[in-house]
Write a protein that holds these residues in place. Structure first.
Motif, PDB file in Angstrom:
ATOM      1  N   VAL A 143      -5.181   1.131   5.177  1.00  0.00           N
ATOM      2  CA  VAL A 143      -5.866  -0.065   5.870  1.00  0.00           C
ATOM      3  C   VAL A 143      -5.628  -1.270   5.150  1.00  0.00           C
ATOM      4  N   ALA A 144      -5.304  -1.222   3.916  1.00  0.00           N
ATOM      5  CA  ALA A 144      -4.802  -2.405   3.186  1.00  0.00           C
ATOM      6  C   ALA A 144      -3.564  -3.014   3.619  1.00  0.00           C
ATOM      7  N   SER A 145      -2.668  -2.014   4.082  1.00  0.00           N
ATOM      8  CA  SER A 145      -1.213  -2.338   4.451  1.00  0.00           C
ATOM      9  C   SER A 145      -1.258  -3.029   5.758  1.00  0.00           C
TER      10      SER A 145
ATOM     11  N   PHE B 132     -12.105   1.686   9.027  1.00  0.00           N
ATOM     12  CA  PHE B 132     -13.023   2.566   8.241  1.00  0.00           C
ATOM     13  C   PHE B 132     -14.041   3.099   9.176  1.00  0.00           C
ATOM     14  N   GLY B 133     -14.394   2.403  10.162  1.00  0.00           N
ATOM     15  CA  GLY B 133     -15.369   3.136  11.214  1.00  0.00           C
ATOM     16  C   GLY B 133     -14.591   3.944  11.903  1.00  0.00           C
TER      17      GLY B 133
ATOM     18  N   ARG C  38       5.733   0.378   5.566  1.00  0.00           N
ATOM     19  CA  ARG C  38       4.609   0.647   4.581  1.00  0.00           C
ATOM     20  C   ARG C  38       3.337   1.224   5.492  1.00  0.00           C
ATOM     21  N   THR C  39       3.237   0.398   6.646  1.00  0.00           N
ATOM     22  CA  THR C  39       2.032   0.819   7.242  1.00  0.00           C
ATOM     23  C   THR C  39       2.248   2.151   8.119  1.00  0.00           C
ATOM     24  N   LEU C  40       3.535   2.402   8.562  1.00  0.00           N
ATOM     25  CA  LEU C  40       3.922   3.400   9.164  1.00  0.00           C
ATOM     26  C   LEU C  40       3.902   4.621   8.587  1.00  0.00           C
TER      27      LEU C  40
END
Length: 446
Positions: A104-106, A141-142, A202-204
């Motif tokens: 989520v942060a990325s 997060f939901g 990073r996200t992937l």
């Protein structure tokens, strides 16, 4: 190492993201603590994570890994005390929460940098940034809560095996290392060299790590459900066998009552006392055989003991059982059948070979002692025990040489599942198998 080419994620953003990931899993897990405690622990966890992030930011760059470990430790304590998990369960959940937080942060910061590069500025705390933060975190997060709530039970604890917990931690470490590799060095086959490219990689990678952990838990749930169905089938089969045995007993008693009328009439006409005594002894044995029925308080154990008792009677073995079946309420029907079935079968096999009928003795006891459930099965033997190269007992069954010792290994495996242990000793031609099961410990709990 890339230090100035890309903007750093604000420390407060990272702390909030890690805290929110913990809250997601506290919400989907079976909690063993009151809601008030979960709220208090979560609030303390947020403050601790913010403090750790800013402390890490004040340290040299080499302290980065130590700072991440400190953050992971805060997440672990928040999960452990916020949901009341076991130690292994807490580690298993925290590893998943850590990967979710990284994802989520990325993703959020990738969006921020994309907008910032187009506008030519990075505003960390203006209302646009805060609104984007709230929207991204709420959505991500939901969705994570919706996905994971079906992957965890809210009525029973999550009890990962040691291998599952180890695999989860290993996946987390690999995911974290690969997703942050570009920030350390761009001179590797797996690194990116451009800003947005680095965030995309990073996200992937974080998404793939989360997907792998999700699939791992889903598979564990399916295996657990399959085992539960098997256990239910075993219990239903035991109940069916109990019904068939009860039906057989009723039919047998009917035939016995019919025969007794004629035998009693014959005994009344018998004038020889010795013949009369022999007749009464025969009647007593007939009645005793059909009246034998175990009632321990556990229907599965009742069927097993009743069946084995009749097998012993057919083979001329004296079988004595004193058991409190209620002590097995936390054990699955499949494990009860395997543990007692294997143990008694081994005793019957060994005792059947004895030439002297008076030595064919088997004793079973099931009782509670010092917060332990104790299962003790003893049988007489007069031959030398056979062991393999590893010291494990070998079977004496001629038609089962290729599966030697599987019965004892199965008993040991079941005991280990419940945090117990198995001991075997011999004492003056008595073979004694003892199983100790902690009363306070659930399946695979730590």
């Amino acid at each position: 190492m890339i230090t100035n080419a890309l903007p750093d994620i604000p420390r407060s953003y990272t702390a909030i993201c890690e805290w929110a990931a913990c809250v997601v899993y506290i919400a989907v897990l079976f909690r063993r603590v009151p809601p008030r405690r979960s709220v208090v622990v979560s609030a303390i966890g947020l403050a601790a994570l913010i403090a750790v992030q800013y402390f890490d930011g004040s340290m040299p760059i080499w302290f980065w890994i130590v700072g991440m470990l400190l953050a992971f430790g805060c997440m672990y304590l928040t999960t452990l005390f916020g949901a009341g998990t076991g130690k292994r369960e807490g580690l298993y959940i925290t590893a998943r929460a850590f990967v979710l937080a990284e994802l989520v942060a990325s993703l959020h910061w990738q969006i921020v940098t994309f907008i910032g590069m187009r506008n030519g500025r990075f505003a960390d705390y203006d209302w646009h940034a805060v609104l984007l933060l709230v929207a991204t975190y709420a959505l991500c997060f939901g969705l994570a809560w919706l996905v994971e709530r079906g992957n965890f039970s809210q009525t029973t604890p999550t009890l990962p095996t040691a291998s599952a917990a180890t695999a989860t931690v290993a996946i987390t470490i690999v995911t974290f290392a690969m997703s942050n590799l570009s920030f350390i060095s761009t001179n590797t086959p797996f690194s990116g060299s451009m800003g947005q490219e680095i965030f995309y990689i990073r996200t992937l990678v974080d998404f793939c790590g989360f997907a792998i952990l999700y699939a791992q838990q889903e598979q564990a749930r399916r295996i657990e459900a399959s085992a539960e169905i098997t256990s239910i089938n075993v219990q239903l089969e035991s109940q069916h066998q109990e019904y068939l045995q009860s039906k057989e007993n009723i039919e047998s008693l009917g035939r016995l009552a019919h025969d007794l009328k004629h035998q009693i009439a014959a005994l009344r006409a018998e004038v020889d006392p010795e013949h009369a005594a022999a007749g009464f002894e025969q009647l007593e044995k007939s009645v005793q055989r059909y009246s034998a029925q175990q009632h321990t308080g556990n229907p599965v154990l009742d069927v097993i003991l009743t069946t084995k008792e009749r097998t012993c009677a057919d083979r001329g073995i004296s079988f004595t059982a004193v058991a409190d079946g209620s002590l097995l309420s936390n054990m699955s029907s499949m494990d009860i059948a395997s543990l007692f079935g294997n143990a008694i079968d081994n005793a019957i096999e060994a005792t059947s070979k004895l030439a002297d009928p008076e030595q064919r003795l088997i004793k079973l006891a099931l009782f509670e002692q010092n917060s332990f459930t104790v299962v003790r099965i003893e049988n007489y033997y007069d031959s030398r025990l056979k062991k393999d190269a590893e010291g494990n007992l070998r079977t004496t069954k001629r038609d089962d040489q290729h599966r030697h010792g599987f019965g004892v290994k199965s008993i040991q495996h079941i005991a280990q599942q419940y945090g117990g242990e198995v001991t075997i000793r011999t004492d003056d031609h008595w073979f004694v198998l003892t199983v100790l099961l902690p009363r306070q410990t659930g399946l695979m709990a730590m």
